[in-house]
Design a protein around this motif. Structure first.
Motif, mmCIF file in Angstrom:
data_model
loop_
_atom_site.group_PDB
_atom_site.id
_atom_site.type_symbol
_atom_site.label_atom_id
_atom_site.label_comp_id
_atom_site.label_asym_id
_atom_site.label_seq_id
_atom_site.Cartn_x
_atom_site.Cartn_y
_atom_site.Cartn_z
ATOM 1 N N ALA A 20 80.109 50.675 2.439
ATOM 2 C CA ALA A 20 81.336 51.357 1.986
ATOM 3 C C ALA A 20 82.242 50.378 1.245
ATOM 4 O O ALA A 20 82.796 50.714 0.191
ATOM 5 C CB ALA A 20 82.072 51.973 3.173
ATOM 6 N N ASP A 21 82.373 49.163 1.764
ATOM 7 C CA ASP A 21 83.164 48.137 1.076
ATOM 8 C C ASP A 21 82.603 47.862 -0.314
ATOM 9 O O ASP A 21 83.351 47.806 -1.293
ATOM 10 C CB ASP A 21 83.179 46.833 1.871
ATOM 11 C CG ASP A 21 84.065 46.889 3.098
ATOM 12 O OD1 ASP A 21 84.910 47.792 3.192
ATOM 13 O OD2 ASP A 21 83.908 46.010 3.968
ATOM 14 N N LEU A 22 81.288 47.700 -0.405
ATOM 15 C CA LEU A 22 80.670 47.415 -1.706
ATOM 16 C C LEU A 22 80.874 48.556 -2.693
ATOM 17 O O LEU A 22 81.203 48.328 -3.860
ATOM 18 C CB LEU A 22 79.176 47.149 -1.538
ATOM 19 C CG LEU A 22 78.799 45.769 -1.053
ATOM 20 C CD1 LEU A 22 77.323 45.738 -0.671
ATOM 21 C CD2 LEU A 22 79.097 44.723 -2.113
ATOM 22 N N LEU A 23 80.679 49.776 -2.238
ATOM 23 C CA LEU A 23 80.746 50.927 -3.134
ATOM 24 C C LEU A 23 82.151 51.219 -3.635
ATOM 25 O O LEU A 23 82.323 51.713 -4.751
ATOM 26 C CB LEU A 23 80.186 52.175 -2.433
ATOM 27 C CG LEU A 23 78.702 52.150 -2.112
ATOM 28 C CD1 LEU A 23 78.321 53.383 -1.297
ATOM 29 C CD2 LEU A 23 77.856 52.047 -3.366
ATOM 30 N N LEU A 49 77.344 58.708 3.923
ATOM 31 C CA LEU A 49 78.209 57.691 3.330
ATOM 32 C C LEU A 49 78.464 57.986 1.863
ATOM 33 O O LEU A 49 79.606 57.902 1.400
ATOM 34 C CB LEU A 49 77.593 56.294 3.473
ATOM 35 C CG LEU A 49 78.358 55.195 2.732
ATOM 36 C CD1 LEU A 49 79.728 54.973 3.343
ATOM 37 C CD2 LEU A 49 77.559 53.919 2.684
ATOM 38 N N LEU A 50 77.424 58.343 1.112
ATOM 39 C CA LEU A 50 77.601 58.631 -0.314
ATOM 40 C C LEU A 50 78.516 59.838 -0.516
ATOM 41 O O LEU A 50 79.382 59.830 -1.391
ATOM 42 C CB LEU A 50 76.249 58.845 -0.990
ATOM 43 C CG LEU A 50 75.315 57.631 -0.999
ATOM 44 C CD1 LEU A 50 74.006 57.980 -1.686
ATOM 45 C CD2 LEU A 50 75.971 56.411 -1.618
ATOM 46 N N GLU A 51 78.328 60.859 0.298
ATOM 47 C CA GLU A 51 79.177 62.043 0.194
ATOM 48 C C GLU A 51 80.628 61.701 0.541
ATOM 49 O O GLU A 51 81.564 62.105 -0.158
ATOM 50 C CB GLU A 51 78.651 63.144 1.117
ATOM 51 C CG GLU A 51 79.381 64.449 0.998
ATOM 52 C CD GLU A 51 78.751 65.554 1.830
ATOM 53 O OE1 GLU A 51 79.258 66.686 1.735
ATOM 54 O OE2 GLU A 51 77.782 65.311 2.577
ATOM 55 N N SER A 73 78.469 56.944 -5.409
ATOM 56 C CA SER A 73 77.036 57.257 -5.323
ATOM 57 C C SER A 73 76.288 56.810 -6.575
ATOM 58 O O SER A 73 75.109 56.438 -6.501
ATOM 59 C CB SER A 73 76.820 58.749 -5.078
ATOM 60 O OG SER A 73 77.368 59.512 -6.144
ATOM 61 N N ASP A 74 76.964 56.807 -7.722
ATOM 62 C CA ASP A 74 76.317 56.318 -8.949
ATOM 63 C C ASP A 74 76.051 54.819 -8.872
ATOM 64 O O ASP A 74 75.010 54.344 -9.329
ATOM 65 C CB ASP A 74 77.181 56.631 -10.170
ATOM 66 C CG ASP A 74 77.293 58.128 -10.446
ATOM 67 O OD1 ASP A 74 76.355 58.882 -10.077
ATOM 68 O OD2 ASP A 74 78.317 58.543 -11.010
ATOM 69 N N TYR A 75 76.983 54.067 -8.298
ATOM 70 C CA TYR A 75 76.752 52.632 -8.115
ATOM 71 C C TYR A 75 75.583 52.405 -7.151
ATOM 72 O O TYR A 75 74.740 51.543 -7.376
ATOM 73 C CB TYR A 75 78.002 51.925 -7.574
ATOM 74 C CG TYR A 75 79.140 51.905 -8.542
ATOM 75 C CD1 TYR A 75 79.123 51.070 -9.654
ATOM 76 C CD2 TYR A 75 80.246 52.724 -8.352
ATOM 77 C CE1 TYR A 75 80.177 51.062 -10.557
ATOM 78 C CE2 TYR A 75 81.301 52.719 -9.239
ATOM 79 C CZ TYR A 75 81.264 51.886 -10.344
ATOM 80 O OH TYR A 75 82.301 51.876 -11.238
ATOM 81 N N PHE A 76 75.554 53.203 -6.079
ATOM 82 C CA PHE A 76 74.460 53.071 -5.122
ATOM 83 C C PHE A 76 73.125 53.295 -5.816
ATOM 84 O O PHE A 76 72.212 52.484 -5.693
ATOM 85 C CB PHE A 76 74.619 54.050 -3.950
ATOM 86 C CG PHE A 76 73.505 53.930 -2.947
ATOM 87 C CD1 PHE A 76 73.625 53.049 -1.893
ATOM 88 C CD2 PHE A 76 72.344 54.672 -3.078
ATOM 89 C CE1 PHE A 76 72.581 52.908 -0.976
ATOM 90 C CE2 PHE A 76 71.304 54.550 -2.173
ATOM 91 C CZ PHE A 76 71.423 53.657 -1.113
ATOM 92 N N HIS A 77 73.005 54.394 -6.545
ATOM 93 C CA HIS A 77 71.736 54.710 -7.184
ATOM 94 C C HIS A 77 71.359 53.682 -8.245
ATOM 95 O O HIS A 77 70.173 53.453 -8.488
ATOM 96 C CB HIS A 77 71.764 56.133 -7.751
ATOM 97 C CG HIS A 77 71.808 57.156 -6.671
ATOM 98 N ND1 HIS A 77 72.836 58.053 -6.546
ATOM 99 C CD2 HIS A 77 70.971 57.401 -5.641
ATOM 100 C CE1 HIS A 77 72.614 58.819 -5.479
ATOM 101 N NE2 HIS A 77 71.504 58.432 -4.915
ATOM 102 N N ARG A 78 72.330 53.049 -8.851
ATOM 103 C CA ARG A 78 72.065 52.043 -9.875
ATOM 104 C C ARG A 78 71.722 50.675 -9.281
ATOM 105 O O ARG A 78 70.881 49.957 -9.839
ATOM 106 C CB ARG A 78 73.280 51.908 -10.795
ATOM 107 C CG ARG A 78 73.071 50.915 -11.945
ATOM 108 C CD ARG A 78 74.254 50.842 -12.860
ATOM 109 N NE ARG A 78 75.332 50.036 -12.281
ATOM 110 C CZ ARG A 78 76.511 49.871 -12.855
ATOM 111 N NH1 ARG A 78 76.796 50.469 -13.999
ATOM 112 N NH2 ARG A 78 77.436 49.124 -12.277
#
Length: 149
Positions: A20-23, A49-51, A73-78
């Protein structure tokens, strides 16, 4: 052994806080080539978490405030990956997480490891997963991430 079971179960909460901190911090925006792997944490927590992060991104107007230019969520997927080793629930939610963002681990030599029964765990965990998704989950995503091909 009871204490080890508690610690091993609680590590998921720790990884959730870190992710969560990173995102939401802007780190992944400032460093778009940075790739992050959440290990020893499983997968089931990621869709929630993404939601939640996307909801807070919208509600706190982080794009308008020029804090982030994309949804978390876009950062996560990338840029982010997570591991699984025994978890069936997370694999069922693999499309919410992103099949390309998932890596297999045995967690050897830790007490939660599937070794020496890893193949049995793999077959149970990936039951119903099509072959074209199994290869990336088991090998292909790690090879790509670690630039082995």
């Amino acid at each position: 052994m009871q204490r080890m079971a508690i610690i091993s179960t609680q590590v998921v909460a720790s990884n959730t806080r870190i992710m969560a901190d990173l995102l939401l911090s802007g780190i992944l925006e400032r460093f778009p080539m940075l790739e992050v792997v959440s290990v020893e944490s499983g997968l089931g927590w990621i869709p929630f978490l993404l939601e939640a992060a996307d909801h807070q991104f919208k509600e706190q107007q982080l794009m308008r405030e020029k804090i982030l230019s994309m949804k978390p969520s876009d950062y996560f997927h990338r840029q982010c990956y997570a591991n699984f080793w025994f978890e069936e629930a997370g694999i069922k939610m693999r499309h919410l997480i992103g099949v390309e963002n998932i890596l297999w681990e045995s967690d050897f030599p830790h007490s939660t490891s599937t070794w020496p029964e890893s193949w049995n765990f793999i077959e149970r965990t990936l039951k119903g997963v099509p072959q074209e998704e199994r290869y990336p989950l088991m090998v292909g995503n790690a090879m790509k991430l670690y630039k082995m091909r």
